[in-house]
Enzyme design. Structure first.
Site, PDB file in Angstrom:
ATOM      1  N   GLU A 170       1.454  -9.260   8.084  1.00  0.00           N
ATOM      2  CA  GLU A 170       0.233  -8.500   7.819  1.00  0.00           C
ATOM      3  C   GLU A 170      -0.866  -9.328   7.144  1.00  0.00           C
ATOM      4  O   GLU A 170      -1.228  -9.066   5.992  1.00  0.00           O
ATOM      5  CB  GLU A 170       0.562  -7.267   6.960  1.00  0.00           C
ATOM      6  CG  GLU A 170       1.618  -6.359   7.566  1.00  0.00           C
ATOM      7  CD  GLU A 170       1.936  -5.135   6.701  1.00  0.00           C
ATOM      8  OE1 GLU A 170       1.554  -5.119   5.526  1.00  0.00           O
ATOM      9  OE2 GLU A 170       2.581  -4.208   7.211  1.00  0.00           O
ATOM     10  N   GLU A 352       7.946  -2.863  11.360  1.00  0.00           N
ATOM     11  CA  GLU A 352       7.971  -1.936  10.220  1.00  0.00           C
ATOM     12  C   GLU A 352       7.478  -0.581  10.661  1.00  0.00           C
ATOM     13  O   GLU A 352       6.457  -0.477  11.359  1.00  0.00           O
ATOM     14  CB  GLU A 352       7.050  -2.394   9.065  1.00  0.00           C
ATOM     15  CG  GLU A 352       7.599  -3.504   8.229  1.00  0.00           C
ATOM     16  CD  GLU A 352       6.642  -3.903   7.103  1.00  0.00           C
ATOM     17  OE1 GLU A 352       5.890  -3.044   6.594  1.00  0.00           O
ATOM     18  OE2 GLU A 352       6.640  -5.094   6.747  1.00  0.00           O
TER      19      GLU A 352
HETATM   20  O1  IFM Z   1       5.951  -2.205   1.474  1.00  0.00           O
HETATM   21  C1  IFM Z   1       5.012  -2.585   2.432  1.00  0.00           C
HETATM   22  C2  IFM Z   1       5.426  -3.883   3.095  1.00  0.00           C
HETATM   23  O2  IFM Z   1       5.616  -4.899   2.172  1.00  0.00           O
HETATM   24  C3  IFM Z   1       4.370  -4.327   4.067  1.00  0.00           C
HETATM   25  N1  IFM Z   1       4.017  -3.271   4.981  1.00  0.00           N
HETATM   26  C4  IFM Z   1       3.744  -1.977   4.435  1.00  0.00           C
HETATM   27  C5  IFM Z   1       4.851  -1.540   3.490  1.00  0.00           C
HETATM   28  C6  IFM Z   1       4.547  -0.161   2.924  1.00  0.00           C
HETATM   29  O3  IFM Z   1       3.359  -0.204   2.190  1.00  0.00           O
END
Ligand code: IFM
Length: 442
Positions: A170, A352
């Protein structure tokens, strides 16, 4: 028992569709006395930055409990574990490998291998060594080259224990939240910084990709981007235009250079001082072929036109998770389909997806039906995207266990496993059991 299900003929129930769980180093490890400081240590130590004034000193104590945690991962029946490497744990300030840090990860990777769990390793999940930040961090072009050296040394040290490398997690969050609005480490604020940091992150990605492909030709190498699809508040031309700008600024800014070798056209609308410093050859470096694209999705945003800014963010409707993010699975399908229509993409992994919920630990159990509902809606959304031609090969739940949720500290719980931060006891939630059950149905 609460269930997660998919249509019987869904490709997501095929044996080769990969399921995993994900974590990140700073969020779970602790063990900070065995590594160099990182920007999140500094940020946590700055009053007012973390909602519960907590830090990563102990977190889930994964530094000591990693064996038990891998057994837990195995018990969920997943194919893969997505973890990240703490750069300040494995490298010295002189740019040499730190043997103790390397050993920590080698032990983890070997245990995963012995259990036939594929290791999906992210090289940078936001924990930049503080000594690099002291030299300008991602605003300093040199950091991209330091990142490439780190990628080189690590990928040689880990050999073929790693199934897949992601360079960055990200970059939007690192650049925008960390160097433009300042709600994440290192907490720098200013429109003149965000795009510059983003460019150096993407440059670091491109340099590292070349090295990974050379050092680990058998690994699946790529990058993980988050997408927050943008919806217009109305049908008015002004709102639609503002929404398009927002989408280019927060989403397309990170994928277009990777795939097309160019930033979105809105770059020309930004004042010169806000634009990145692009040197000849940079865009070619950034546009490396990818073996896969990791996509993280949680929610969508709604925008309208604004007199002074390019766009204005609107409040989002219910239902929302405990962190305030709207639950809107349709946007997940929409963004996957639209990315697939816009770009020529490599295979996609959902790296994710998950929800922070206000869990209740009662009689040794967490009955998180709300999280199960979230997962159900979003698994269906991925299934829908696949049926519209999107090439999704796997899905990782965020997160394996409750952990340090950045500026929210330990107040928000994303795990499918509950963590009691006092006793460090792990308890699989109903959502974890449902996830295990879904995986076992293949
Ligand atoms: O916890 C985070 C993760 O580290 C990166 N993506 C989003 C998640 C939730 O905020």
């Amino acid at each position: 028992m609460a269930k997660l299900s998919l249509p019987l003929n869904s490709p997501m129930l095929a044996k080769d569709f990969l399921y995993g769980v994900a974590t990140a180093s700073f969020q779970i490890e602790g063990g900070i006395e065995h590594r160099l400081p990182c920007i999140w240590d500094t940020f946590c130590a700055t009053p007012g930055k973390i909602a519960d004034a907590s830090d990563g000193a102990i977190a889930c104590d994964h530094f000591n409990k990693w064996q038990e945690d891998i057994d837990l991962i195995e018990s969920l029946g997943v194919d893969a574990y997505r973890l990240s490497v703490s750069w300040p744990r494995v490298m010295t300030e002189q740019g040499e490998l730190n043997p103790a840090g390397i050993e920590f990860y080698l032990d983890i990777l070997k245990r995963l291998k012995s259990k036939n769990i594929k290791a999906y390793v992210t090289l940078y999940h936001w924990d930049l060594p503080q000594y690099l930040e002291d030299n300008g961090g991602w605003l300093n072009r040199q950091t991209a080259f330091s990142f490439a050296e780190y990628a080189d040394k690590i990928s040689q040290a880990f050999g073929d224990l790693v199934h897949s490398y992601a360079t960055l997690n990200e970059p939007f969050c690192s650049a925008f939240l960390g160097y433009e609005v300042g709600v994440h480490a290192p907490g720098i604020v200013g429109k003149e910084f965000g795009r510059k940091a983003a460019h150096h992150l993407l440059l670091g990605h491109g340099l590292a990709m070349k090295i990974l492909q050379k050092n680990c030709p058998n690994a699946q190498n790529g990058i993980v981007l988050n997408f927050t699809p943008c919806y217009s508040n109305s049908d008015s031309e002004a709102d639609i235009k503002a929404t398009k700008f927002a989408d280019d600024y927060i989403n397309q800014w990170y994928i277009k250079p990777l795939i097309d070798g160019a930033y979105p056209d809105i770059i020309d609308q930004l004042p010169k001082a806000h634009q990145p410093d692009i040197l000849p050859g940079d865009m070619e470096i950034i546009q490396q072929p990818l073996d896969f694209l990791g996509i993280n999705y949680y929610t969508r945003m709604i925008y309208q036109a604004d007199e002074n800014e390019h766009y204005a963010e609107m409040p989002v409707p219910e239902p929302r998770t405990d962190i305030g993010w709207e639950i809107y699975p349709q946007a997940f399908t929409d963004v996957l389909v639209s990315l697939n229509n816009t770009y020529t993409l490599p295979p996609i992994f959902i790296t994710e997806n998950g929800a922070a919920m206000a869990d209740k630990f009662v009689d040794g159990e967490v009955d998180d039906q709300d999280r199960i509902d979230y997962y159900q809606g979003h698994l269906n959304a991925v299934d829908n995207a696949i049926s519209q031609g999107v090439n999704v090969k796997g899905y990782f739940a965020w997160s394996l266990m409750d952990n340090f949720e950045w500026a929210e500290g330990y107040l928000k719980r994303f795990g499918i496993v509950h963590v009691d931060y006092q006793s460090q006891q792990r308890t699989i939630k109903a959502s974890g059991l449902a996830y295990r059950n879904l995986i076992s149905q293949r």
